[in-house]
Design a protein around this motif. Structure first.
Motif, PDB file in Angstrom:
ATOM      1  N   LEU A 182       0.840  -1.202   0.000  1.00 34.86           N
ATOM      2  CA  LEU A 182       0.000   0.000   0.000  1.00 34.86           C
ATOM      3  C   LEU A 182       0.871   1.247   0.000  1.00 34.86           C
ATOM      4  N   PRO A 183       0.472   2.279  -0.731  1.00 32.40           N
ATOM      5  CA  PRO A 183       1.239   3.531  -0.778  1.00 32.40           C
ATOM      6  C   PRO A 183       1.459   4.118   0.612  1.00 32.40           C
ATOM      7  N   GLY A 184       2.691   4.451   0.920  1.00 32.47           N
ATOM      8  CA  GLY A 184       3.035   5.038   2.202  1.00 32.47           C
ATOM      9  C   GLY A 184       3.473   4.036   3.245  1.00 32.47           C
ATOM     10  N   TYR A 185       3.196   2.760   3.001  1.00 31.20           N
ATOM     11  CA  TYR A 185       3.533   1.725   3.979  1.00 31.20           C
ATOM     12  C   TYR A 185       4.661   0.816   3.495  1.00 31.20           C
ATOM     13  N   GLU A 186       5.416   1.266   2.535  1.00 31.78           N
ATOM     14  CA  GLU A 186       6.449   0.427   1.923  1.00 31.78           C
ATOM     15  C   GLU A 186       7.472  -0.094   2.926  1.00 31.78           C
ATOM     16  N   GLU A 187       7.721   0.675   3.977  1.00 26.85           N
ATOM     17  CA  GLU A 187       8.745   0.275   4.948  1.00 26.85           C
ATOM     18  C   GLU A 187       8.163  -0.499   6.132  1.00 26.85           C
ATOM     19  N   ALA A 188       6.839  -0.710   6.136  1.00 26.01           N
ATOM     20  CA  ALA A 188       6.194  -1.388   7.260  1.00 26.01           C
ATOM     21  C   ALA A 188       6.293  -2.905   7.113  1.00 26.01           C
ATOM     22  N   THR A 189       7.512  -3.407   7.117  1.00 27.32           N
ATOM     23  CA  THR A 189       7.751  -4.839   6.977  1.00 27.32           C
ATOM     24  C   THR A 189       7.363  -5.579   8.255  1.00 27.32           C
ATOM     25  N   PRO A 190       7.152  -6.889   8.162  1.00 31.00           N
ATOM     26  CA  PRO A 190       6.867  -7.658   9.381  1.00 31.00           C
ATOM     27  C   PRO A 190       7.929  -7.480  10.462  1.00 31.00           C
TER      28      PRO A 190
END
Length: 594
Positions: free
Chosen positions: A27-35
């Motif tokens: 999702l746009p803006g969440y690219e770095e929100a990895t597990p």
């Protein structure tokens, strides 16, 4: 002695195994929100809640807030904890990076809020109200207002409130009398009194930004004549330094049953300077942005208390020796068996557990749809908005009803000791009770659900829930390993469908029919949603039972699902009967006989 350990194992299960949120990075803006990032954030939040906030919970309750000549002092340790909270960046965890926030997904914030509510519900109200104010201001404020106020609000240096209720009106905000008179400089002079204002005055932040509902001189009557204004406690200069005190003062604080470390204030506005947020006479649209954010947050308060009460009850049930098992001594080397061997104790513990874990899954289901509002596909965004709109009153009412029930069960497990302050259980029962009342009582949530959400767009919102549940039942009905979960779900879902038709038809003829059924219908809907999620949790867990289930997590998950289906879901039968009985016995009763 009360204790709390964040349920990180179950949180990970819900996010990554049940809801498959590992793909949130698409999702746009969440690219770095990895597990890995999400996991590390949750672990750090758990540490902060367990080690910093939870130790202040009882002392904060006993000391409470102190009011002296318009000044409110929070309990010992709260200032230091809030400073550490802000230094760690928790206030802006999901806020826009454009204003200094970290921009993490809502699923992360949902679990952090749960941990905060478990560890110290009173403390959580201060940043919780600020988060709602951020959402409202970012959605409806002018660029000038956002640039001036959001950075300090996001970092926690300033805080926010929501000023709706007045002495003569609560739910019916159309009766509001607070006035807003235009000034020559484009600002407004706000005059009136607001009550029950959480975090309305305190010593945690440099400034407090009040979002206030008020009427312009030319305002239409009723709810359509309300505007929203930002009224800071202190004026803010162009360089963001603070100026003189605005015409805002705290008249008193309430002496409450619970959440005593949260200041609940009477706030007086005496020609205070305010700035219009959004359009004139469209204040409820902007305020509902904040209210709906807070309603989801209040639901998490119920979940948080259910979890910490369950943990306390389990620990006590393992240690407390009383009587022998009905089937013979289980611990013959001890003078008595621990009470966890007794069927009624197990009934209470499993009820707490099933409600807490079910609501956690439901909460992340809702939070994932909040995140899907960032999806590049307009259809997905719309469907996500519709789902969130539908379930918001359910999350608020169901979670807080079940949270209060769980807190009372936890106290009951302790017996007489549960009624004693030192064990902490009675505080949970007191603290959570308000959650069924504020941000719109649960009865009002039920009325909103049947009166607005069900008929909206000819039942369009309902499809966001009914369609996936119906498809799931049809898809899994032939899988024999899931029969014990799918069959009860199917029965509850059929009842829900029939009750929906009944309310839709009878409510058109007589609105009292829908009103009388509202609370039971919302509970029926909520329990059916939990049944759907418990069936899915059982489906995910069953294949993992075996060599890899070294801690017995999946065995316990399936066992809890089985208990929910067999012992809790049958409530839907009684609820269905009550709904189908109609309103006559309720509304025909002579008013004079009450």
């Amino acid at each position: 002695m009360a204790s709390y350990k964040a349920p990180l194992r179950d949180m990970r299960f819900v996010i990554f195994e049940l809801m498959d949120c590992g793909d949130i990075t698409t999702l746009p803006g969440y690219e770095e929100a990895t597990p890995d990032l999400i996991d590390s954030v949750l672990e750090e939040a758990a540490r902060f809640c367990e080690q910093v906030l939870f130790p202040l919970n009882r002392s904060g309750d006993e000391e409470g807030c102190v009011f002296d000549s318009g000044v409110v002092r929070t309990p010992k340790g709260f200032q230091e904890a809030y400073k550490a909270f802000c230094e760690a960046g928790w206030p802006g965890i999901t806020s826009s990076p454009a204003y200094g926030g970290q921009g993490l997904p809502k699923i992360v914030n949902s679990l952090i809020e749960e941990m905060i509510c478990s560890s110290n519900l009173s403390f959580g109200l201060y940043p919780g109200l600020s988060h709602g104010a951020c959402v409202a201001l970012e959605s409806h404020g002018s660029e000038e207002l956002k640039d001036k106020y959001l950075p300090k609000l996001v970092e926690g240096t300033w805080s926010g409130t929501m000023c709706l209720t007045e002495p003569h009106c609560g739910t019916d905000l159309g009766l509001s009398r607070t006035k807003a008179v235009p000034a020559e400089d484009g600002t407004y002079r706000i005059t009136g009194t607001k009550i029950f204002i959480s975090a309305g005055e305190h010593d945690l932040t440099e400034n407090i930004l009040h979002l206030v509902l008020a009427r312009l001189p030319d305002a239409p009557k009723g709810i359509k004549g309300i505007s929203l204004f930002l009224v800071p406690k202190f004026f803010v200069h162009d360089d963001n330094t603070l100026g003189a005190r605005n015409g805002v003062s705290c008249g008193s604080i309430e002496h409450k049953m619970g959440i005593k470390a949260s200041a609940t204030c009477v706030i007086n506005f005496d020609e205070a300077t305010g700035w219009l947020v959004g359009e004139p006479h469209k204040g409820m649209r902007a305020m509902f942005t904040m209210m709906n954010t807070e309603r989801l947050a209040v639901g998490l308060q119920g979940l948080g208390i259910a979890e910490v009460s369950y943990q306390g009850a389990v620990a006590y049930a393992r240690e407390r020796l009383q009587g022998r098992s009905l089937t013979g001594a289980k611990y013959p080397d001890k003078p008595a068996d621990p009470i966890i061997v007794h069927p009624d104790i197990r009934r209470m513990l499993l009820t707490q557990r099933a409600y807490a874990e079910g609501c956690r899954a439901f909460g992340i289901w809702a939070a994932k749809h909040l995140d899907l509002r960032n999806h590049p596909d307009a259809t997905v965004r719309q469907e996500a908005e519709e789902f969130v709109a539908l379930v918001t009153p359910v999350v608020k009412a169901l979670f807080t009803d079940l949270g209060s029930e769980a807190a009372n069960l936890g106290m009951q497990v302790f017996g007489g000791h549960g009624y004693i302050r030192e064990h902490g259980m009675e505080q949970y029962a007191r603290d959570v009770r308000i959650a069924q009342i504020y941000e719109g009582t649960n009865g009002v949530q039920a009325l909103d659900f049947v009166g607005r959400k069900l008929p909206a767009d000819m039942g369009r919102l309902l499809r966001r829930f009914f369609h996936p549940v119906a498809a799931y039942i049809e898809e899994k009905s032939s899988e024999t390993t899931l029969t014990e979960f799918i069959d009860p779900l199917n029965k509850a879902f059929t009842r829900l469908q029939q009750a929906t038709i009944k309310i839709a038809q009878a409510g058109l003829r007589n609105p009292d029919e829908a009103g009388a059924a509202a609370t039971d219908y919302l509970r029926l809907f909520g329990l059916t949603a939990l049944a759907y999620l418990w069936a899915r949790m059982a489906e995910v867990s069953l294949p993992k039972i075996g060599a890899d289930d070294t801690d017995g997590f999946y065995v316990a998950k399936v066992g809890t699902a089985r208990f929910f289906m067999q012992r809790l879901l049958p409530q839907t039968g009684a609820l269905f009967s009550s709904i189908m009985a109609g309103s006559k016995s309720t509304m025909a009763f002579d008013e004079a006989a009450f």
